[in-house]
Design an enzyme around this catalytic site. Sequence first.
Site, PDB file in Angstrom:
ATOM      1  N   ASP A 405       0.857  -1.191   0.000  1.00 29.19           N
ATOM      2  CA  ASP A 405       0.000   0.000   0.000  1.00 29.19           C
ATOM      3  C   ASP A 405       0.894   1.243   0.000  1.00 29.19           C
ATOM      4  O   ASP A 405       2.121   1.145   0.180  1.00 29.19           O
ATOM      5  CB  ASP A 405      -0.889  -0.039   1.250  1.00 29.19           C
ATOM      6  N   GLU A 408       2.578   4.919  -4.170  1.00 24.40           N
ATOM      7  CA  GLU A 408       2.552   5.806  -5.344  1.00 24.40           C
ATOM      8  C   GLU A 408       3.882   6.540  -5.602  1.00 24.40           C
ATOM      9  O   GLU A 408       4.157   6.793  -6.789  1.00 24.40           O
ATOM     10  CB  GLU A 408       1.411   6.826  -5.214  1.00 24.40           C
ATOM     11  N   ASP A 483      -8.843   3.743  -2.278  1.00 23.57           N
ATOM     12  CA  ASP A 483      -9.745   4.154  -1.196  1.00 23.57           C
ATOM     13  C   ASP A 483     -11.057   4.720  -1.725  1.00 23.57           C
ATOM     14  O   ASP A 483     -11.249   5.936  -1.821  1.00 23.57           O
ATOM     15  CB  ASP A 483      -9.046   5.180  -0.307  1.00 23.57           C
TER      16      ASP A 483
END
Length: 800
Positions: A405, A408, A483
């Site tokens: 997670d 990015e 999300d």
Amino acid sequence: MITNTELHSQGNVFPGKLNQFDQVVDTLTFNTDNGVILRLQVFRDSVIRFKYGTGGKLEEDFSYAIDEDGNRGYNKLEVIEKENHYEITTSKIICKISKADLRSRIFDLEGKIVCEDELGFHYEESYQYGGEIVKMSKKAQPGESYYGLGDKPADNNMRAKRFELWGTDQYAFGKQTDPLYKNVPFYIGLQNKISYGIFFDNTFRSFFDFAQERHHVTSFWAQGGVMDYYFIYGPDVNSVVSGYTELTGKPELPPLWALGYHQCKWSYYPESNVREVAAKFRELQIPCDAIYLDIDYMDGFRCFTWDEEKFPNPTQMISDLREDGFKTIAIIDPGIKVDPEYSVYQEAMEKDYFCKRADGPYMKGKVWPGQCYFPDYTNPKVRTWWADLFKGLIADNGLAGVWNDMNEPAVMEVPNKTFPDDVRHDFDGHPCSHRKAHNIYGMQMARATYEGVKKFIYPKRPFVITRSAYSGTQRYTSSWFGDNVATWEHLSIANIQAQRMSLSGMSFAGSDIGGFAEQPTGELFARWIALGVFHPFCRVHSSGDHGDQEPWTFDENVTNITRKFVELRYKLLPYLYTTFWQYVEEGTPMLKSLVVYDQEDAQTHYRNDEFMYGDKFLVCPVLEPNAKGRRMYIPRGEWYNFWTRETIIGGKEAWVDADIDEIPLFVKAGSIIPRYPVMQYVGEKVIEFLTLDVYCAIGKDKSVVYEDASDGYDYKKGRFSLRNLSFNGTENEIIISQYKDGKYTTEYETLRLNFIGLPFEIDYVEVDNLKISMEDLNYDLNTQTMYVNKNFVELHIVGK
């Protein structure tokens, strides 16, 4: 933001006239009088690479996306010089390169235009960063449609829209949010019943304009790097996706349990809570194969550690869960806490493995642990080190998979949500700034994680999930859409994102079922689980801030509906596993938007809701509250309503009843669908027989069933079972033929044939030319089922 008013302005530089041409086997080089170079490479008869250089030079080849093991080679390559252009012909297409300005036009063999440059390649100096802004513009043909670009939440058809690729942490994103987590610079064009693809292999911040700014022009450009793109000819959309996936890499088969139902929350802790959740699944008999641990299992959010108060004996807990059929998966983020007492931090500091700013200090940012440094996953030594860190979690503790997670990479409390542009990266020996490495950072983290999990879980297969990705990430990992929010709009967005990801070569994907942020109503959760069981990755996940989201946290009716749909997923596991095998073998999308299924029907070009689940199932979610059904488009052909077994002829819209415990679901007539008994987890039961649901039709169709040991790598040595099944039906006769391949021996000996829509009363049955009595077939007239040996070659059923 760079605008793209692509006129012959002072800033733009265009190729000059051709003054030199050279050919070495499959590589053609065109040089112009103002130093622009085009290197054209014929990868396959249907795949051509266009790479441009300026200033009289070409950059060295390097790509994280291109699979080195992909198929190369062509059947024909003919190059002819004409007065005004060079003509390159393969067995699939004709490409013409203008001598005046290097503009290209690509035709099919019948002379129809497939794709053509408008202004073509041009560039401008980037005075802010140095280097060049590279651009390409192509003519948008009348009525041309565009698809792809990964997990964008907008409608499937991208005509008249513009998008940006810059991986961004977008909590509670909406339908118009752009950019998002993933960077897939690949799109599909469809015009005049001809389809092609463009893969723009550039990792800088990129933009795609699909005839928005100018209605007759589609363009793409990047804020640095080179213009390096691949043209992929169809002519059907399915072949374009297959060609792109071949180019950027196919995944391995996942373990079968990874295709089961997964349960996740931020966060399940302490250990007693994890055990309670697992026990409740078994008590209520809702099948489940995986439970996730979010960041709270760690000691102060330090990666590769355990909070000893919450989880005093994780190895025992994981072992106990495994005994009860649960695989345990834990999260790992890229941010490493700045803590001199923390061994992972110490080792990375000693080896100088963290990212640095341009003027020397380490890249420091705030994430869950507080102040963090970040490994440079573009350094192969760092990837090897990172992979070895998984020994503890996988080999010692017994985790079955890892969830990446925040990659990015996401950084808190800074306006741009990520690293500054000046952060430096190794880029596998091609040092660069974060401007170039940002869009592949998450991919390289997932790659390193995959290599670690694979190393320590061997001889089993690895399972990894990532939030951020670039083209080619499908070789290493599955993914989810980030999300989302518990709203009806997000149910629709999840449906679109799953289709778009499949179209973009990343089929193994799914949403946070029920929504991550906020709390769904029971009705919304029921409708979402009905859709989610038809996505290749099936996981309920929630933030936990607004209440729990396990199947039993709503009313008893929702619990029962959840059980019904999860059981359906487990029944159809052999079908889903076969669909995944087809994806691995052929690169074909596991979910197919209707335009993929029937691109010649113009009604499919703008459809968002309906999709094909594999080749045989048509699915359409109900996306509104208080609905008892919906209107949907039924593609051409004959279809069975899965619930009522009624047939309908497609090519039209129709109202379909679907109360809260159903989803509009159809099966293509002529299909043979494999089915397992309901299991609480993969491997719980011995398969006594494989059920084949035969959806009878007047006509012919083909189906396949793939099986293997469901884990491990014996399938790569030929130990698999592949049933090629042919159906041929008339008004009073059905012939089912089977051709078997592979050396795997299934645990069952019998096939249970379940005939749906049998158009006649049976007179007699022949198996491999021998007439068999109905008693010996255990034929049940009420259910229209019979049992035959799994190795039959031909089944001949004759009506009275």
